[in-house]
Design a protein around this motif. Structure first.
Motif, mmCIF file in Angstrom:
data_model
loop_
_atom_site.group_PDB
_atom_site.id
_atom_site.type_symbol
_atom_site.label_atom_id
_atom_site.label_comp_id
_atom_site.label_asym_id
_atom_site.label_seq_id
_atom_site.Cartn_x
_atom_site.Cartn_y
_atom_site.Cartn_z
ATOM 1 N N GLU A 161 0.829 -1.211 0.000
ATOM 2 C CA GLU A 161 0.000 0.000 0.000
ATOM 3 C C GLU A 161 0.863 1.261 0.000
ATOM 4 O OE1 GLU A 161 -3.183 0.489 -0.655
ATOM 5 O OE2 GLU A 161 -3.234 -1.667 -0.993
ATOM 6 N N THR A 162 1.959 1.218 0.747
ATOM 7 C CA THR A 162 2.902 2.343 0.743
ATOM 8 C C THR A 162 3.492 2.519 -0.653
ATOM 9 O OG1 THR A 162 3.436 2.095 3.081
ATOM 10 C CG2 THR A 162 5.083 3.191 1.704
ATOM 11 N N ALA A 163 3.905 1.415 -1.274
ATOM 12 C CA ALA A 163 4.457 1.477 -2.629
ATOM 13 C C ALA A 163 3.424 2.036 -3.603
ATOM 14 C CB ALA A 163 4.922 0.086 -3.075
ATOM 15 N N ARG A 164 2.169 1.609 -3.468
ATOM 16 C CA ARG A 164 1.104 2.120 -4.348
ATOM 17 C C ARG A 164 0.914 3.627 -4.168
ATOM 18 N NH1 ARG A 164 -2.613 -3.040 -3.043
ATOM 19 N NH2 ARG A 164 -2.085 -4.263 -4.901
ATOM 20 N N THR A 165 0.899 4.068 -2.921
ATOM 21 C CA THR A 165 0.703 5.493 -2.640
ATOM 22 C C THR A 165 1.841 6.328 -3.223
ATOM 23 O OG1 THR A 165 -0.537 4.993 -0.625
ATOM 24 C CG2 THR A 165 0.413 7.206 -0.808
ATOM 25 N N LEU A 166 3.073 5.909 -2.987
ATOM 26 C CA LEU A 166 4.223 6.652 -3.502
ATOM 27 C C LEU A 166 4.276 6.625 -5.026
ATOM 28 C CD1 LEU A 166 6.969 5.638 -0.919
ATOM 29 C CD2 LEU A 166 5.940 7.903 -1.204
ATOM 30 N N ALA A 167 3.991 5.468 -5.623
ATOM 31 C CA ALA A 167 4.013 5.360 -7.086
ATOM 32 C C ALA A 167 2.940 6.244 -7.717
ATOM 33 C CB ALA A 167 3.827 3.903 -7.512
ATOM 34 N N LYS A 168 1.798 6.348 -7.080
ATOM 35 C CA LYS A 168 0.737 7.219 -7.586
ATOM 36 C C LYS A 168 1.163 8.682 -7.484
ATOM 37 C CE LYS A 168 -3.403 8.348 -8.968
ATOM 38 N NZ LYS A 168 -3.752 8.218 -10.374
ATOM 39 N N ARG A 169 1.740 9.051 -6.341
ATOM 40 C CA ARG A 169 2.125 10.439 -6.110
ATOM 41 C C ARG A 169 3.261 10.908 -7.006
ATOM 42 N NH1 ARG A 169 1.087 11.803 0.093
ATOM 43 N NH2 ARG A 169 2.765 13.302 -0.193
ATOM 44 N N HIS A 170 4.192 10.014 -7.331
ATOM 45 C CA HIS A 170 5.402 10.441 -8.033
ATOM 46 C C HIS A 170 5.470 10.026 -9.501
ATOM 47 C CE1 HIS A 170 7.291 12.218 -4.520
ATOM 48 N NE2 HIS A 170 6.675 11.278 -3.850
ATOM 49 N N TYR A 171 4.730 8.981 -9.879
ATOM 50 C CA TYR A 171 4.787 8.520 -11.269
ATOM 51 C C TYR A 171 3.412 8.279 -11.879
ATOM 52 C CZ TYR A 171 9.816 8.201 -11.039
ATOM 53 O OH TYR A 171 11.141 8.517 -10.927
ATOM 54 N N ASP A 172 2.361 8.698 -11.194
ATOM 55 C CA ASP A 172 0.994 8.561 -11.689
ATOM 56 C C ASP A 172 0.670 7.113 -12.072
ATOM 57 O OD1 ASP A 172 -1.482 9.719 -12.059
ATOM 58 O OD2 ASP A 172 -1.145 10.059 -14.196
ATOM 59 N N ILE A 173 1.130 6.185 -11.253
ATOM 60 C CA ILE A 173 0.831 4.755 -11.445
ATOM 61 C C ILE A 173 -0.400 4.451 -10.590
ATOM 62 C CG2 ILE A 173 1.640 2.406 -11.024
ATOM 63 C CD1 ILE A 173 4.474 3.445 -11.670
ATOM 64 N N ASP A 174 -1.437 3.920 -11.220
ATOM 65 C CA ASP A 174 -2.705 3.703 -10.548
ATOM 66 C C ASP A 174 -2.716 2.493 -9.624
ATOM 67 O OD1 ASP A 174 -4.152 5.908 -11.803
ATOM 68 O OD2 ASP A 174 -3.938 4.750 -13.655
ATOM 69 N N ASP A 175 -1.920 1.470 -9.936
ATOM 70 C CA ASP A 175 -1.940 0.261 -9.115
ATOM 71 C C ASP A 175 -0.630 -0.492 -9.292
ATOM 72 O OD1 ASP A 175 -2.906 -1.670 -7.360
ATOM 73 O OD2 ASP A 175 -4.190 -2.653 -8.845
ATOM 74 N N ILE A 176 -0.332 -1.330 -8.315
ATOM 75 C CA ILE A 176 0.801 -2.253 -8.383
ATOM 76 C C ILE A 176 0.258 -3.647 -8.140
ATOM 77 C CG2 ILE A 176 2.967 -2.982 -7.306
ATOM 78 C CD1 ILE A 176 3.476 -0.052 -6.570
ATOM 79 N N GLN A 177 0.547 -4.557 -9.051
ATOM 80 C CA GLN A 177 0.105 -5.954 -8.935
ATOM 81 C C GLN A 177 1.320 -6.852 -8.917
ATOM 82 O OE1 GLN A 177 -3.187 -7.044 -8.746
ATOM 83 N NE2 GLN A 177 -3.674 -4.869 -8.571
ATOM 84 N N LEU A 178 1.338 -7.804 -7.989
ATOM 85 C CA LEU A 178 2.434 -8.783 -7.922
ATOM 86 C C LEU A 178 2.098 -9.961 -8.818
ATOM 87 C CD1 LEU A 178 3.181 -8.855 -4.086
ATOM 88 C CD2 LEU A 178 4.186 -7.397 -5.847
ATOM 89 N N THR A 179 3.100 -10.426 -9.575
ATOM 90 C CA THR A 179 2.895 -11.585 -10.449
ATOM 91 C C THR A 179 3.833 -12.692 -10.059
ATOM 92 O OG1 THR A 179 4.461 -10.781 -12.100
ATOM 93 C CG2 THR A 179 2.148 -10.168 -12.386
#
Length: 139
Positions: A121-139
């Motif tokens: 969730e922290t990674a998602r929040t930071l990625a959204k704030r700094h790179y406009d990434i909407d979600d992170i999914q693990l594969t």
């Protein structure tokens, strides 16, 4: 990308800078946990020898501190945000939403997710704030 900080986050950034000599680019205040985004190449200075600098900052701020190192690309940033989990690859899909698909070895999935999903969730929040990434999914 412009990041709006709360007054509380700005105060913690200032205090962290005073205590460590490293000026974070961002701060997430999550209850008794602070997550600082430190500039690329400044992680060692923020941690200090044997972790002494960050431990002193934790003691003085009376909060648990986690550090994420900034990166030049969105893929490297996502990998950094999920550390210490091993990340084999990051692919950014730019269909309707920007989604980062992260290949993580099975033994490191728990580390990437964290207790109660805190790390991802922290990674998602930071990625959204700094790179406009909407979600992170693990594969």
């Amino acid at each position: 990308m412009y990041v709006e900080l709360s007054d509380e986050a700005r105060r913690y950034i200032g205090r962290f800078d005073e205590l460590t000599g490293v000026a974070p680019k961002d701060c997430l205040v999550e209850g008794d946990r602070l997550v600082f985004l430190v500039p690329a190449g400044k992680m060692a200075a923020a941690i200090g020898q044997a972790g002494e600098t960050v431990e002193e900052a934790e003691r003085r701020l009376a909060k648990s501190i986690e550090l994420v190192e900034d990166a030049d690309t969105p893929e490297a940033f996502v990998a950094s945000a999920l550390a210490p989990a091993a990340v084999n690859a990051v692919t950014i899909s730019e269909q309707n939403d920007r989604v980062a698909y992260v290949e993580v070895p099975e033994p490191d999935r728990g580390v990437a997710i964290g207790a109660d999903g805190a790390n991802i969730e922290t990674a998602r929040t930071l990625a959204k704030r700094h790179y406009d990434i909407d979600d992170i999914q693990l594969t």
